[in-house]
Design an enzyme around this catalytic site. Structure first.
Site, PDB file in Angstrom:
ATOM      1  N   LYS A 136       0.850  -1.186   0.000  1.00 21.69           N
ATOM      2  CA  LYS A 136       0.000   0.000   0.000  1.00 21.69           C
ATOM      3  C   LYS A 136       0.880   1.227   0.000  1.00 21.69           C
ATOM      4  O   LYS A 136       2.023   1.183   0.488  1.00 21.69           O
ATOM      5  CB  LYS A 136      -0.893   0.014   1.245  1.00 21.69           C
ATOM      6  CG  LYS A 136      -2.143   0.854   1.069  1.00 21.69           C
ATOM      7  CD  LYS A 136      -3.228   0.086   0.337  1.00 21.69           C
ATOM      8  CE  LYS A 136      -4.467   0.930   0.150  1.00 21.69           C
ATOM      9  NZ  LYS A 136      -5.583   0.106  -0.366  1.00 21.69           N
TER      10      LYS A 136
HETATM   11  P1  NAD Z   1     -13.300   7.729  -2.345  1.00 24.83           P
HETATM   12  O1  NAD Z   1     -12.282   8.770  -2.062  1.00 24.83           O
HETATM   13  O2  NAD Z   1     -13.808   7.563  -3.721  1.00 24.83           O
HETATM   14  O3  NAD Z   1     -14.569   7.944  -1.379  1.00 24.83           O
HETATM   15  C1  NAD Z   1     -14.496   8.035   0.007  1.00 24.83           C
HETATM   16  C2  NAD Z   1     -15.855   8.497   0.507  1.00 24.83           C
HETATM   17  O4  NAD Z   1     -15.885   8.491   1.936  1.00 24.83           O
HETATM   18  C3  NAD Z   1     -16.213   9.931   0.088  1.00 24.83           C
HETATM   19  O5  NAD Z   1     -17.577   9.995  -0.244  1.00 24.83           O
HETATM   20  C4  NAD Z   1     -15.926  10.729   1.364  1.00 24.83           C
HETATM   21  O6  NAD Z   1     -16.677  11.938   1.423  1.00 24.83           O
HETATM   22  C5  NAD Z   1     -16.417   9.728   2.376  1.00 24.83           C
HETATM   23  N1  NAD Z   1     -15.975  10.029   3.724  1.00 24.83           N
HETATM   24  C6  NAD Z   1     -14.775  10.474   4.145  1.00 24.83           C
HETATM   25  N2  NAD Z   1     -14.796  10.646   5.467  1.00 24.83           N
HETATM   26  C7  NAD Z   1     -16.028  10.306   5.891  1.00 24.83           C
HETATM   27  C8  NAD Z   1     -16.659  10.266   7.144  1.00 24.83           C
HETATM   28  N3  NAD Z   1     -16.020  10.642   8.246  1.00 24.83           N
HETATM   29  N4  NAD Z   1     -17.952   9.847   7.211  1.00 24.83           N
HETATM   30  C9  NAD Z   1     -18.599   9.480   6.103  1.00 24.83           C
HETATM   31  N5  NAD Z   1     -18.064   9.502   4.884  1.00 24.83           N
HETATM   32  C10 NAD Z   1     -16.796   9.907   4.786  1.00 24.83           C
HETATM   33  O7  NAD Z   1     -12.674   6.372  -1.791  1.00 24.83           O
HETATM   34  P2  NAD Z   1     -13.066   4.896  -2.209  1.00 24.83           P
HETATM   35  O8  NAD Z   1     -12.170   4.463  -3.287  1.00 24.83           O
HETATM   36  O9  NAD Z   1     -14.539   4.788  -2.373  1.00 24.83           O
HETATM   37  O10 NAD Z   1     -12.588   4.107  -0.898  1.00 24.83           O
HETATM   38  C11 NAD Z   1     -13.425   3.986   0.245  1.00 24.83           C
HETATM   39  C12 NAD Z   1     -12.933   2.833   1.091  1.00 24.83           C
HETATM   40  O11 NAD Z   1     -12.937   1.640   0.305  1.00 24.83           O
HETATM   41  C13 NAD Z   1     -11.501   2.964   1.619  1.00 24.83           C
HETATM   42  O12 NAD Z   1     -11.412   2.316   2.869  1.00 24.83           O
HETATM   43  C14 NAD Z   1     -10.688   2.185   0.588  1.00 24.83           C
HETATM   44  O13 NAD Z   1      -9.456   1.716   1.116  1.00 24.83           O
HETATM   45  C15 NAD Z   1     -11.643   1.059   0.314  1.00 24.83           C
HETATM   46  N6  NAD Z   1     -11.398   0.361  -0.954  1.00 24.83           N
HETATM   47  C16 NAD Z   1     -11.428   1.004  -2.138  1.00 24.83           C
HETATM   48  C17 NAD Z   1     -11.228   0.312  -3.321  1.00 24.83           C
HETATM   49  C18 NAD Z   1     -11.327   0.949  -4.667  1.00 24.83           C
HETATM   50  O14 NAD Z   1     -11.251   0.224  -5.668  1.00 24.83           O
HETATM   51  N7  NAD Z   1     -11.526   2.250  -4.769  1.00 24.83           N
HETATM   52  C19 NAD Z   1     -10.941  -1.078  -3.270  1.00 24.83           C
HETATM   53  C20 NAD Z   1     -10.930  -1.719  -2.046  1.00 24.83           C
HETATM   54  C21 NAD Z   1     -11.160  -0.987  -0.890  1.00 24.83           C
END
Ligand code: NAD
Length: 433
Positions: A123
Site C-alpha cells: 500500500k
Molecule cells: P473515495 O475517495 O472515492 O470515497 C471516500 C468516501 O468516503 C467519500 O464519499 C468521502 O466523502 C467519504 N468520507 C470520508 N470521510 C467520511 C466520514 N467521516 N464519514 C462518512 N463519509 C466519509 O474512496 P473509495 O475508493 O470509495 O474508498 C473507500 C474505502 O474503500 C476505503 O477504505 C478504501 O481503502 C476502500 N477500498 C477502495 C477500493 C477501490 O477500488 N476504490 C478497493 C478496495 C477498498
C-alpha cells in the site's frame, strides 16, 4: 489474556480481548494472531508474515501554485511478495501515517490470497489534503511520488492502484512519469487507469460490484429477501455510490447515504442515480443534498436498516456504538471500518460481518484482469470482466463461509485463516536460507 500456542516452541500473546485499539495495524495483528493460532501456524512463518517485508518513507518537495515549496511525506509499504508481485492502492489523505499504510498493505496480502490472484500485498500513501490542492499541485505531487518510488514499483515488482482520493487521473500521471523514466510505454505499472491508457472495462465499478455480490451471497445464507430489505451506506465515493447503485438495481431500498459532509435519511428510499448526478455536479460531495432528512454519520451506523455498508474510512464501528447497530448484515466496502473490539460485540449480537479482505476484493480482482490484459495487449469486453469477477467473488465468499462453518468462527477470522494458510504455503515452499 488469551495465549496462543503456535506450533514450534514459543508462544504468541495477542492483545487482551477487552482492549480496543483504533490503530489499524494493531487491529490487523489482533485478528492475524487469532487466525494463526486456529490454523496452528508455525512460529517462523508467523514471524515472517507479521511485519512488512519492506518500508519506504520519502520526502516529496513540490512547488505550490503560490510559488512556495512544500515538502510532503510519502509511503510505500511492501507487506509480502510471497505469492507474487505486491499490489495495493495509493491513498491521499491527512490521516495517512505509517501504521495505517502497514495495516492496509497486510490487508492486501490477505485479500489477494482470498481472491486467489497471484499477488502479494502493498500500500502507498501521501499525507496531504487533496481538497485544498489544485489539479496542477496534485499532478506535481503524483509525479514526484512516482520518481521517488521508481525503483520500488514495477510491472513484475509492485503495482499500485487507486485508493481514497486517487483515481484514473492520478494513475495516468504515474504511467506517464514512469514510462518516461523507463524510456518505454509501461501501462502495467499501475491499474485503475483510464480506458484510453490501457485501463480495463469494469474496473471503476469493480469494488462496489464485488461488495454487492458478496452481500447477495450472504443474504442467501441468511435467507433475506433483497426486495424486502433496506440498506444504509456510509461513504459515497467510488465504493459507496456504486454499491448503492447495485443494491438499488437489485430491489434493496437504500434508505441512507453519507459522505464527509453529512448523512441523509429517506425511509422511502433514496434515488441513487440522482444522488450520483448531484454529487458529480457538486464537486464530488453530497453537501446540500435534498432527497432526505439530514442526520449524522454516527446515526447512520445505528439506523434500523437490514444491511449496513461502511464504505468510507477505518474505525467507524467501535465497541461503544457496535452495541447499537441494528443491521442483520454488515458488508465492509471500506478497509478496517470495524475495530477488533467491535467485532466481539457484533458477534455476540449474531450480526454477520463480511470482512473487508473478502468483501472489497472485487477491485483488486479486476485490477489483476487489467494487468494481464496489459501484458497480453488484448482487451476483454465488460460482460466478460463482470462474469469472471462475479465468479471469483462468489467462490471467495463460499470458501470463507465453509471455513467459518467448519471451525465455528466469525467470517472475519475465517477469512484470515483462509488467507494465512494460502500465503504460508507459498512462503514455506520458497524456503529460507
Ligand atoms: P473515495 O475517495 O472515492 O470515497 C471516500 C468516501 O468516503 C467519500 O464519499 C468521502 O466523502 C467519504 N468520507 C470520508 N470521510 C467520511 C466520514 N467521516 N464519514 C462518512 N463519509 C466519509 O474512496 P473509495 O475508493 O470509495 O474508498 C473507500 C474505502 O474503500 C476505503 O477504505 C478504501 O481503502 C476502500 N477500498 C477502495 C477500493 C477501490 O477500488 N476504490 C478497493 C478496495 C477498498
Amino acid at each position: 489474556m488469551l495465549t496462543a500456542e503456535i506450533k514450534g516452541k514459543k508462544k504468541i500473546t495477542p492483545a487482551p480481548q477487552s482492549a480496543e485499539s483504533t490503530n489499524p495495524y494493531e487491529s490487523m495483528l489482533e485478528r492475524f494472531k487469532v487466525a494463526a493460532e486456529k490454523i496452528g501456524l508455525d512460529e517462523e512463518t508467523y514471524n515472517i508474515l507479521k511485519s512488512p517485508d519492506r518500508q519506504y518513507l520519502v520526502s516529496l518537495p513540490v512547488r505550490m501554485d503560490d510559488g512556495k515549496m512544500k515538502v510532503f511525506e510519502g509511503y510505500r509499504i511492501i507487506h509480502s511478495t510471497g505469492r507474487g508481485p505486491s499490489k495495493g492502492g495509493i491513498r491521499y489523505s491527512m490521516e495517512v501515517n505509517l501504521d495505517e499504510v502497514k495495516a492496509l498493505a497486510a490487508w492486501m496480502t490477505w485479500k489477494c490470497a482470498i481472491a486467489d490472484i497471484p499477488y502479494g500485498g502493498a500500500k502507498g500513501g501521501i499525507t496531504c489534503d487533496p481538497s485544498k490542492m489544485s489539479v496542477g499541485e496534485l499532478e506535481r505531487l503524483t509525479r514526484a511520488y512516482t520518481v521517488a518510488m521508481r525503483d520500488v514499483i514495477g510491472v513484475d515488482k509492485d503495482i499500485p492502484a487507486p485508493d481514497v482520493s486517487t483515481g484514473p487521473r492520478e494513475m495516468a500521471w504515474i504511467v506517464d512519469e514512469y514510462s518516461k523514466l523507463k524510456g518505454e510505454f509501461t501501462p502495467g505499472v499501475v491499474t485503475g487507469k483510464p480506458l484510453d491508457l490501457g485501463g480495463s472495462e469494469g474496473r471503476v465499478e469493480a469494488t462496489g460490484r464485488g461488495v454487492f455480490v458478496a452481500a447477495m451471497e450472504a443474504m442467501k445464507k441468511l435467507k433475506m429477501n433483497p426486495k424486502k430489505s433496506t440498506a444504509a451506506i456510509q461513504g459515497f465515493g467510488n465504493v459507496g455510490s456504486i454499491t448503492a447503485k447495485y443494491f438499488e438495481d437489485a430491489g434493496i431500498k437504500v434508505i441512507a447515504i453519507s459522505d464527509h459532509t453529512g448523512a441523509w435519511l429517506n425511509p422511502k428510499g433514496i434515488n441513487i442515480e440522482k444522488a450520483i448526478e448531484y454529487r458529480n455536479a457538486n464537486k464530488g460531495t453530497l453537501q446540500g443534498f435534498k432527497d432526505g432528512k439530514m442526520i449524522s454519520n454516527e446515526e447512520l451506523l445505528t439506523l434500523n436498516a437490514d444491511i449496513l455498508a461502511p464504505c468510507a474510512l477505518e474505525n467507524q464501528i467501535r465497541r461503544h456504538n457496535a452495541a447499537n447497530v441494528k443491521a442483520k448484515l454488515i458488508v465492509e466496502g471500506a478497509n478496517g471500518p470495524i475495530t477488533a473490539g467491535a467485532d466481539e460485540v457484533l458477534q455476540e449480537k449474531n450480526i454477520m460481518v463480511i470482512p473487508d479482505i473478502l468483501a472489497n476484493g472485487g477491485g483488486v480482482t479486476v485490477s489483476y484482469f487489467e494487468w494481464t490484459q496489459n501484458r497480453f495487449g488484448y482487451y476483454y469486453p465488460v460482460e466478460e470482466i463482470h462474469k469472471r469477477a462475479d465468479l471469483s467473488m462468489t467462490r471467495a465468499f463460499n470458501n470463507v463461509w465453509k471455513m467459518a462453518q467448519k471451525y465455528k468462527v466469525s467470517m472475519r477470522i475465517a477469512a484470515y485463516m483462509f488467507a494465512l494458510e494460502k500465503v504460508a504455503k507459498a512462503v514455506k515452499a520458497r524456503g529460507c536460507y
